[in-house]
Design a protein around this motif. Structure first.
Motif, PDB file in Angstrom:
ATOM      1  N   LYS A   1      73.964 -16.435  27.421  1.00  0.00           N
ATOM      2  CA  LYS A   1      74.772 -15.385  26.847  1.00  0.00           C
ATOM      3  C   LYS A   1      76.170 -15.264  27.061  1.00  0.00           C
ATOM      4  O   LYS A   1      77.157 -15.276  26.357  1.00  0.00           O
ATOM      5  CB  LYS A   1      74.272 -13.974  26.876  1.00  0.00           C
ATOM      6  CG  LYS A   1      72.941 -13.722  25.897  1.00  0.00           C
ATOM      7  CD  LYS A   1      72.493 -12.454  26.026  1.00  0.00           C
ATOM      8  CE  LYS A   1      71.178 -12.277  25.210  1.00  0.00           C
ATOM      9  NZ  LYS A   1      70.602 -10.652  25.211  1.00  0.00           N
TER      10      LYS A   1
ATOM     11  N   LEU B   1      78.179 -18.128  26.130  1.00  0.00           N
ATOM     12  CA  LEU B   1      78.216 -18.191  24.494  1.00  0.00           C
ATOM     13  C   LEU B   1      79.443 -17.457  24.384  1.00  0.00           C
ATOM     14  O   LEU B   1      80.359 -18.046  23.542  1.00  0.00           O
ATOM     15  CB  LEU B   1      77.264 -17.535  23.866  1.00  0.00           C
ATOM     16  CG  LEU B   1      77.200 -17.865  22.373  1.00  0.00           C
ATOM     17  CD1 LEU B   1      77.407 -19.237  21.857  1.00  0.00           C
ATOM     18  CD2 LEU B   1      76.058 -17.147  21.987  1.00  0.00           C
ATOM     19  N   GLU B   2      79.525 -16.175  25.192  1.00  0.00           N
ATOM     20  CA  GLU B   2      80.568 -15.360  24.804  1.00  0.00           C
ATOM     21  C   GLU B   2      82.082 -16.036  25.389  1.00  0.00           C
ATOM     22  O   GLU B   2      82.948 -15.911  24.569  1.00  0.00           O
ATOM     23  CB  GLU B   2      80.426 -13.921  25.671  1.00  0.00           C
ATOM     24  CG  GLU B   2      79.346 -13.241  25.185  1.00  0.00           C
ATOM     25  CD  GLU B   2      79.492 -12.721  23.746  1.00  0.00           C
ATOM     26  OE1 GLU B   2      80.962 -12.331  23.117  1.00  0.00           O
ATOM     27  OE2 GLU B   2      78.600 -12.643  22.919  1.00  0.00           O
ATOM     28  N   ASP B   3      81.991 -16.667  26.387  1.00  0.00           N
ATOM     29  CA  ASP B   3      83.108 -17.280  26.892  1.00  0.00           C
ATOM     30  C   ASP B   3      83.499 -18.380  25.902  1.00  0.00           C
ATOM     31  O   ASP B   3      84.880 -18.567  25.614  1.00  0.00           O
ATOM     32  CB  ASP B   3      82.946 -17.957  28.293  1.00  0.00           C
ATOM     33  CG  ASP B   3      82.772 -16.871  29.366  1.00  0.00           C
ATOM     34  OD1 ASP B   3      83.313 -15.914  29.179  1.00  0.00           O
ATOM     35  OD2 ASP B   3      82.249 -17.402  30.369  1.00  0.00           O
ATOM     36  N   ALA B   4      82.578 -19.207  25.237  1.00  0.00           N
ATOM     37  CA  ALA B   4      82.956 -20.135  24.295  1.00  0.00           C
ATOM     38  C   ALA B   4      83.721 -19.567  23.146  1.00  0.00           C
ATOM     39  O   ALA B   4      84.536 -20.000  22.265  1.00  0.00           O
ATOM     40  CB  ALA B   4      81.986 -20.924  24.010  1.00  0.00           C
ATOM     41  N   LYS B   5      83.109 -18.482  22.571  1.00  0.00           N
ATOM     42  CA  LYS B   5      83.529 -17.686  21.528  1.00  0.00           C
ATOM     43  C   LYS B   5      84.868 -17.212  21.791  1.00  0.00           C
ATOM     44  O   LYS B   5      85.780 -17.488  20.738  1.00  0.00           O
ATOM     45  CB  LYS B   5      82.622 -16.531  21.300  1.00  0.00           C
ATOM     46  CG  LYS B   5      81.269 -16.820  20.396  1.00  0.00           C
ATOM     47  CD  LYS B   5      80.563 -15.664  20.250  1.00  0.00           C
ATOM     48  CE  LYS B   5      79.187 -16.080  19.276  1.00  0.00           C
ATOM     49  NZ  LYS B   5      78.464 -14.640  18.959  1.00  0.00           N
ATOM     50  N   LYS B   6      85.275 -16.604  22.745  1.00  0.00           N
ATOM     51  CA  LYS B   6      86.280 -16.128  23.307  1.00  0.00           C
ATOM     52  C   LYS B   6      87.550 -17.180  23.255  1.00  0.00           C
ATOM     53  O   LYS B   6      88.823 -17.277  22.846  1.00  0.00           O
ATOM     54  CB  LYS B   6      86.360 -15.539  24.636  1.00  0.00           C
ATOM     55  CG  LYS B   6      87.700 -14.663  24.920  1.00  0.00           C
ATOM     56  CD  LYS B   6      87.737 -14.032  26.244  1.00  0.00           C
ATOM     57  CE  LYS B   6      86.581 -13.101  26.568  1.00  0.00           C
ATOM     58  NZ  LYS B   6      86.108 -12.720  27.969  1.00  0.00           N
TER      59      LYS B   6
ATOM     60  N   HIS C   1      87.389 -20.018  21.552  1.00  0.00           N
ATOM     61  CA  HIS C   1      87.502 -20.625  20.232  1.00  0.00           C
ATOM     62  C   HIS C   1      88.676 -19.680  19.493  1.00  0.00           C
ATOM     63  O   HIS C   1      89.350 -20.189  18.516  1.00  0.00           O
ATOM     64  CB  HIS C   1      86.285 -20.948  19.721  1.00  0.00           C
ATOM     65  CG  HIS C   1      86.468 -21.416  18.337  1.00  0.00           C
ATOM     66  ND1 HIS C   1      86.923 -22.739  18.110  1.00  0.00           N
ATOM     67  CD2 HIS C   1      86.346 -20.824  17.013  1.00  0.00           C
ATOM     68  CE1 HIS C   1      86.950 -22.956  16.835  1.00  0.00           C
ATOM     69  NE2 HIS C   1      86.461 -22.140  16.066  1.00  0.00           N
ATOM     70  N   LYS C   2      88.370 -18.456  19.877  1.00  0.00           N
ATOM     71  CA  LYS C   2      89.107 -17.481  19.103  1.00  0.00           C
ATOM     72  C   LYS C   2      90.648 -17.433  19.548  1.00  0.00           C
ATOM     73  O   LYS C   2      91.491 -17.529  18.567  1.00  0.00           O
ATOM     74  CB  LYS C   2      88.672 -15.916  19.228  1.00  0.00           C
ATOM     75  CG  LYS C   2      89.398 -14.884  18.431  1.00  0.00           C
ATOM     76  CD  LYS C   2      88.539 -13.697  18.608  1.00  0.00           C
ATOM     77  CE  LYS C   2      89.312 -12.547  17.802  1.00  0.00           C
ATOM     78  NZ  LYS C   2      89.673 -12.633  16.261  1.00  0.00           N
TER      79      LYS C   2
END
Length: 151
Positions: A122, A125-130, A132-133
């Motif tokens: 998790k 995944l949060e780091d990857a989303k951040k 990408h944003k």
């Protein structure tokens, strides 16, 4: 005794002599349950009990009480087409007994707890989303421009 070749010594040059033994030891997880102060090694066939003891005491500073060795025979296989028999190499195992006060346990390299693994997934995944944003916010004014073409 080492069979490796040393560079030829010429007068005036420093002597480049390093002792490199032909022996090797590999720590092996035992198949059967053993006391906590017994460690199993796979070793070269030429090593004796005294060699194993000296190797561990002199190189790794491990106190050794007793060493037992055994030779495990390699398996044989028959070729189904031609019918000839091949034999795998034999291996020598050394069982090293440490003092009663010392205990050896294999380190737990991989986390066995499923919750820890899920939390790590998790978090990544949060780091990857951040990330990408951030990338999208940086390039929102320039649509169609490749990502590598930025300052």
């Amino acid at each position: 005794m080492s069979s490796r070749w040393y560079p030829i010594y010429q007068r005036g040059n420093p002597q480049l002599r390093v002792f490199l033994p032909n022996f090797w030891l590999k720590l092996v997880r035992p198949a059967n349950e053993q006391p906590p102060n017994v460690v199993q090694f796979a070793c070269s066939m030429e090593m004796t009990r005294h060699d194993v003891k000296n190797y561990l005491e002199k190189i790794y500073n491990v106190p050794v009480v007793n060493v037992r060795t055994r030779i495990a025979l390699g398996g044989t296989k028959r070729d189904l087409v031609l019918g000839y028999i091949t034999k795998e190499e034999d291996t020598k195992y050394a069982y090293v007994t440490l003092p009663r006060t010392k205990q050896f346990t294999f380190p737990d390299i991989f986390p066995t707890d499923a919750k820890q693994k899920i939390e790590d997934d998790k978090k990544s995944l949060e780091d990857a989303k951040k990330n990408h944003k951030k990338f999208l916010d940086k390039n929102k004014d320039r649509p169609g421009t490749p990502g590598w073409f930025s300052i």
